[in-house]
Design a protein around this motif. Structure first.
Motif, PDB file in Angstrom:
ATOM      1  N   UNK A  78       0.769  -1.265   0.006  1.00  0.00           N
ATOM      2  CA  UNK A  78      -0.022   0.131  -0.078  1.00  0.00           C
ATOM      3  C   UNK A  78       0.842   1.153   0.084  1.00  0.00           C
ATOM      4  N   UNK A  79       1.836   1.108   0.747  1.00  0.00           N
ATOM      5  CA  UNK A  79       2.967   2.513   0.635  1.00  0.00           C
ATOM      6  C   UNK A  79       3.603   2.555  -0.734  1.00  0.00           C
ATOM      7  N   UNK A  80       3.750   1.482  -1.689  1.00  0.00           N
ATOM      8  CA  UNK A  80       4.186   1.667  -2.785  1.00  0.00           C
ATOM      9  C   UNK A  80       3.102   2.271  -3.945  1.00  0.00           C
ATOM     10  N   UNK A  81       1.653   2.043  -3.335  1.00  0.00           N
ATOM     11  CA  UNK A  81       0.597   2.319  -4.099  1.00  0.00           C
ATOM     12  C   UNK A  81      -0.031   3.683  -3.846  1.00  0.00           C
ATOM     13  N   UNK A  82       0.622   4.298  -2.918  1.00  0.00           N
ATOM     14  CA  UNK A  82       0.239   5.781  -2.299  1.00  0.00           C
ATOM     15  C   UNK A  82      -1.288   5.677  -2.089  1.00  0.00           C
ATOM     16  N   UNK A  83      -1.544   4.708  -1.080  1.00  0.00           N
ATOM     17  CA  UNK A  83      -3.011   4.499  -0.629  1.00  0.00           C
ATOM     18  C   UNK A  83      -3.324   5.909   0.294  1.00  0.00           C
ATOM     19  N   UNK A  84      -4.675   6.077   0.440  1.00  0.00           N
ATOM     20  CA  UNK A  84      -5.206   7.422   1.362  1.00  0.00           C
ATOM     21  C   UNK A  84      -6.057   6.426   2.265  1.00  0.00           C
ATOM     22  N   UNK A  85      -5.979   6.592   3.718  1.00  0.00           N
ATOM     23  CA  UNK A  85      -6.516   6.025   4.745  1.00  0.00           C
ATOM     24  C   UNK A  85      -7.524   7.019   5.491  1.00  0.00           C
ATOM     25  N   UNK A 115     -10.662   8.049   7.967  1.00  0.00           N
ATOM     26  CA  UNK A 115     -10.746   7.746   9.236  1.00  0.00           C
ATOM     27  C   UNK A 115     -12.110   8.612   9.946  1.00  0.00           C
ATOM     28  N   UNK A 116     -12.558   8.137  10.962  1.00  0.00           N
ATOM     29  CA  UNK A 116     -13.496   8.729  11.643  1.00  0.00           C
ATOM     30  C   UNK A 116     -13.054   9.245  12.850  1.00  0.00           C
ATOM     31  N   UNK A 117     -13.159  10.411  13.437  1.00  0.00           N
ATOM     32  CA  UNK A 117     -12.807  10.739  14.847  1.00  0.00           C
ATOM     33  C   UNK A 117     -13.869  11.007  15.688  1.00  0.00           C
ATOM     34  N   UNK A 118     -13.435  11.083  17.124  1.00  0.00           N
ATOM     35  CA  UNK A 118     -14.556  11.134  18.019  1.00  0.00           C
ATOM     36  C   UNK A 118     -15.335  12.297  17.935  1.00  0.00           C
ATOM     37  N   UNK A 119     -15.054  13.543  17.296  1.00  0.00           N
ATOM     38  CA  UNK A 119     -15.714  14.677  17.153  1.00  0.00           C
ATOM     39  C   UNK A 119     -16.752  14.532  15.846  1.00  0.00           C
ATOM     40  N   UNK A 120     -16.575  13.552  15.262  1.00  0.00           N
ATOM     41  CA  UNK A 120     -17.485  13.317  13.938  1.00  0.00           C
ATOM     42  C   UNK A 120     -16.728  13.702  12.641  1.00  0.00           C
ATOM     43  N   UNK A 121     -15.637  14.332  12.741  1.00  0.00           N
ATOM     44  CA  UNK A 121     -14.787  14.636  11.617  1.00  0.00           C
ATOM     45  C   UNK A 121     -14.298  13.475  10.923  1.00  0.00           C
ATOM     46  N   UNK A 122     -14.059  13.538   9.772  1.00  0.00           N
ATOM     47  CA  UNK A 122     -13.370  12.648   8.902  1.00  0.00           C
ATOM     48  C   UNK A 122     -12.140  12.929   8.405  1.00  0.00           C
ATOM     49  N   UNK A 123     -11.164  12.203   8.277  1.00  0.00           N
ATOM     50  CA  UNK A 123      -9.665  12.448   7.802  1.00  0.00           C
ATOM     51  C   UNK A 123      -9.606  11.508   6.732  1.00  0.00           C
ATOM     52  N   UNK A 124      -8.601  11.951   5.779  1.00  0.00           N
ATOM     53  CA  UNK A 124      -8.019  11.443   4.678  1.00  0.00           C
ATOM     54  C   UNK A 124      -6.550  11.466   4.860  1.00  0.00           C
ATOM     55  N   UNK A 125      -6.000  10.408   5.231  1.00  0.00           N
ATOM     56  CA  UNK A 125      -4.451  10.336   5.726  1.00  0.00           C
ATOM     57  C   UNK A 125      -3.476   9.726   4.553  1.00  0.00           C
ATOM     58  N   UNK A 126      -2.792  10.505   3.743  1.00  0.00           N
ATOM     59  CA  UNK A 126      -1.908   9.528   2.782  1.00  0.00           C
ATOM     60  C   UNK A 126      -1.168   8.794   3.661  1.00  0.00           C
ATOM     61  N   UNK A 127      -0.968   7.463   3.329  1.00  0.00           N
ATOM     62  CA  UNK A 127      -0.190   6.491   4.106  1.00  0.00           C
ATOM     63  C   UNK A 127       1.051   6.935   4.059  1.00  0.00           C
ATOM     64  N   UNK A 128       1.801   7.580   3.542  1.00  0.00           N
ATOM     65  CA  UNK A 128       3.161   8.525   3.753  1.00  0.00           C
ATOM     66  C   UNK A 128       2.997   9.056   4.953  1.00  0.00           C
ATOM     67  N   UNK A 129       1.923   9.884   5.370  1.00  0.00           N
ATOM     68  CA  UNK A 129       2.020  10.534   6.469  1.00  0.00           C
ATOM     69  C   UNK A 129       1.329   9.675   7.809  1.00  0.00           C
ATOM     70  N   UNK A 130       0.970   8.464   7.678  1.00  0.00           N
ATOM     71  CA  UNK A 130       0.321   7.483   8.441  1.00  0.00           C
ATOM     72  C   UNK A 130       1.144   7.153   9.851  1.00  0.00           C
ATOM     73  N   UNK A 131       2.378   6.669   9.257  1.00  0.00           N
ATOM     74  CA  UNK A 131       3.368   6.128  10.542  1.00  0.00           C
ATOM     75  C   UNK A 131       4.151   6.847  10.913  1.00  0.00           C
ATOM     76  N   UNK A 132       4.492   6.651  12.136  1.00  0.00           N
ATOM     77  CA  UNK A 132       5.570   7.545  12.749  1.00  0.00           C
ATOM     78  C   UNK A 132       7.010   6.704  13.123  1.00  0.00           C
ATOM     79  N   UNK A 133       7.928   7.285  13.029  1.00  0.00           N
ATOM     80  CA  UNK A 133       9.459   6.673  13.369  1.00  0.00           C
ATOM     81  C   UNK A 133       9.547   6.903  14.956  1.00  0.00           C
TER      82      UNK A 133
END
Length: 327
Positions: free
Chosen positions: A167-174, A176-194
């Motif tokens: 999925x990282x090679x394919x540049x997927x977007x994740x 999500x739904x947050x507790x406040x009701x907002x939805x996020x679209x997170x590129x997988x490049x920004x999803x994981x942390x070192x």
């Protein structure tokens, strides 16, 4: 296993409303339940999301696919659209686990797998990921499966997944739904942390935030390969894996996307690796330049020193297959 509260959600909104910092969502439970049995993870509450309507694979208007977070790994790997347009993803899923596990493991859960570091699983050992500030026994211990890129003084654990590498090679977007009701679209490049100084924080998700979908972009051009090097051919975690996508036009590499597993705390992708290839004719020299870029700053910790030459050989083999170069 410690006692915990249990709730079954009937909608994504109900799931996030029922969650807090001590809550974990459970679907297939193929990783979470093992960790709970060992008391590595001790959530105060589980919210069961397994019956939510998030188990479909849908075509998107622009040509991609929208994958529900509860789509089973086996169903995703077998889908004809995935097999024909995203072969690297199908192959990664089939390489990732036994058939029984793929039948239970979900797309969202696969993205959130915890490391298979021996010391993380052993509650008698020091592990900053499990108990922040306690130390890291892996650095001076048996670290054969551990990371050589993106490590820190606090943690040298690797990400265990196969699907997320593709999925990282394919540049997927994740999505999500947050507790406040907002939805996020997170590129997988920004999803994981070192790991840095906070190895216990592995993603950018907020407490109680729920993955609902994964969006695949339109199918990439070129050939696609997933290669996994492991200790045995049956179900085992990668020592090194490569998800590769590349095209060749007029004798030169026109596009390339390369992601790596088994080397870092997250699925690893370095733009310098691809930059070393694009515009070059397929050749041993170009492939070695890409490997040099990949391994810049890489460091072994004794038992895992072999991963550096192994990563080079695996990358070069994948590039030869992708480009048709037999030299």
């Amino acid at each position: 296993m410690k006692t915990f509260d249990y709730a079954r959600a009937d909608s994504p909104e109900a799931a996030v409303a029922a969650a807090d910092e001590e809550t974990r969502f459970i679907a297939g439970g193929t990783n979470l339940l093992d960790l709970m049995k060992l008391q590595v993870m001790t959530p105060a509450k589980l919210v069961d999301i397994s019956r939510l309507d998030l188990n479909r694979i849908e075509d998107m208007d622009e040509g991609g696919l929208r994958i529900g977070a509860l789509v089973a790994n086996s169903d995703l790997a077998a889908d004809t659209r995935v097999r024909s347009r995203y072969a690297v993803l199908s192959r990664a899923l089939l390489a990732g686990a036994s058939g029984q596990l793929r039948n239970k493991a979900s797309t969202g859960g696969n993205l959130l797998q915890r490391t298979r570091c021996y010391y993380f699983y052993d509650t008698a050992s020091r592990c900053n990921k499990r108990e922040p500030g306690s130390g890291c026994d892996a650095r001076e211990g048996f670290n054969r499966i551990h990371a050589v890129l993106g490590t820190s003084e606090q943690c040298i654990a690797t990400h265990p997944g196969d699907m997320p590498v593709a999925m990282r090679a394919l540049d997927v977007v994740i999505v999500t739904l947050k507790k406040d009701g907002d939805r996020r679209r997170i590129p997988i490049a920004d999803f994981y942390r070192l790991p840095g100084d906070t190895p216990q924080i592995e993603t950018v998700l907020y407490p109680g935030e729920l993955i609902t979908h994964v969006e695949l972009p339109p199918a990439p051009r070129g050939r696609q390969i997933y290669r996994k090097v492991r200790d045995r051919a049956s179900y085992a975690f990668a020592l090194v894996s490569v998800a590769g996508i590349a095209s060749v036009e007029d004798g030169r590499i026109a596009s390339a996307a390369l992601a790596f597993g088994g080397l870092a705390h997250m699925p690893w992708r370095d733009p310098a690796v691809e930059a070393a290839l694009i515009g070059q004719p397929p050749s041993t020299e170009a492939f070695n330049a890409a490997a040099d870029a990949l391994l810049t700053g890489a460091r072994g910790f004794g038992h895992n020193d072999f991963k550096l030459p192994l990563a080079r050989r695996t990358l070069i083999a994948v590039l030869r297959d992708l480009t048709g170069d037999a030299s």
